[in-house]
Design an enzyme around this catalytic site. Sequence first.
Site, PDB file in Angstrom:
ATOM      1  N   ALA A 102      18.755  48.055  19.356  1.00 57.58           N
ATOM      2  CA  ALA A 102      18.392  49.349  19.923  1.00 57.58           C
ATOM      3  C   ALA A 102      17.783  50.162  18.786  1.00 57.58           C
ATOM      4  CB  ALA A 102      19.625  50.053  20.491  1.00 57.58           C
ATOM      5  N   SER A 103      16.531  50.556  18.920  1.00 60.40           N
ATOM      6  CA  SER A 103      15.814  51.229  17.842  1.00 60.40           C
ATOM      7  C   SER A 103      16.456  52.577  17.517  1.00 60.40           C
ATOM      8  CB  SER A 103      14.354  51.445  18.232  1.00 60.40           C
ATOM      9  OG  SER A 103      13.739  50.223  18.554  1.00 60.40           O
ATOM     10  N   ALA A 104      16.221  53.042  16.297  1.00 61.88           N
ATOM     11  CA  ALA A 104      16.692  54.369  15.908  1.00 61.88           C
ATOM     12  C   ALA A 104      16.103  55.411  16.860  1.00 61.88           C
ATOM     13  CB  ALA A 104      16.295  54.679  14.471  1.00 61.88           C
TER      14      ALA A 104
END
Length: 397
Positions: A102-104
């Site tokens: 899950a990307s920043a």
Amino acid sequence: MTCDQQHAEQAGVPGLLRGVRDELGHEVAPEWQAAALAAPRHRFLPERVWLPDAQGRYAVCDRSAQPEAWLAAAYTDDAVVTQVNDGADPTEDDEPWPSSSASAPSVVFRMLEALDLEAGMKVLEIGTGTGLTAAYLARRLGDANVVTVEIDAALAERARAALESNALRPTVICADGQEGWERQAPYDRVAATCSVTRVPVAWLEQTRVGGVILTPWDNPWICWGLLRLTVRQDGTAEGRFSPYSAFMTLRAQRKDLRIYRDVVRDEHRPQESSTGLDPRLVAGREWTSDFTIGHRLGNVWYVWHDDPNVEGVRRRLWLATTGCTSWAAVDWHGEERADRYTVWQHGSRRLWNEAEEAYQWWQGHGRPGPERFGLTVNGEEHRMWLDDPAHSWSLRS
């Protein structure tokens, strides 16, 4: 669930949005704030995630066993690894390596801003992952206008379930994102959540004239940069980089290269020479120089080898082409300032000479960062340029 955990979940999104605001330097747009509140991040994370430990390795964090750590990871402005080893359980001899995340959040919202979306636009997302970005897009544009493609069947199914549990039903496709999804083309926007070393032709063909392709960028030398292209009437695309994002590479473009396994052979007879340029300046010292050198050399990667078991050598810098046909090694003996460094080179390309020239080119052009570079894509041909497309060079693949 305890009252404290429930309260932490409820406070998670507003607190995260404040952290994103501080990182971006401005408030998140109201429409994206509303999307984030309607699709809380923790609802899209699996029960088991992987977090970096003190040694930089990845350790599992299970929600049932470590609820506070798990929830803290969900609402910290950092990427969270949600799959390792392409879904296979690591063995004792096989350390976990990230294969999906899950990307920043600040990166996600920065990319959503860069898409410059308007009501009624149709978006193709490459790399569904947890489904969270697709959720934001569907909240903003409506389910019918969002198609998201995920190559991993287990990830695609889990994302679809998470979306449906939040009353969202964009089209979720399990397929190779490199091929896009032609059935619902053309799209106003193509947005990737994985990096690419080349822009797939299918993405150009499936984007409307005037439409935008937004993708994290990967180069064998450095995985860094966000590329925003506009598709033109003639089917080509052109745009610039910005100095943001480092994502996992599109699976179809991944390479697993190791110097000793894939490059150096017993029969190789490298040529010895020397250089006055400290190899530490050339590789890994500055992101801006790495970006430039990588794109001047094109298809060359590097790795540092500490204590290579060579008398008097503290560190050795290895360079090699992705096709494994040429390589170079430069020795550093531990002196902060030395007059000469030993160089070994093999193959048709003199890679250290090229790296030296690229470093000097970077210095001579004012030490540019990614924001001064652009790319023109014409089918398979990629031409890199600095400041102006008139001054371009072919990017080696």
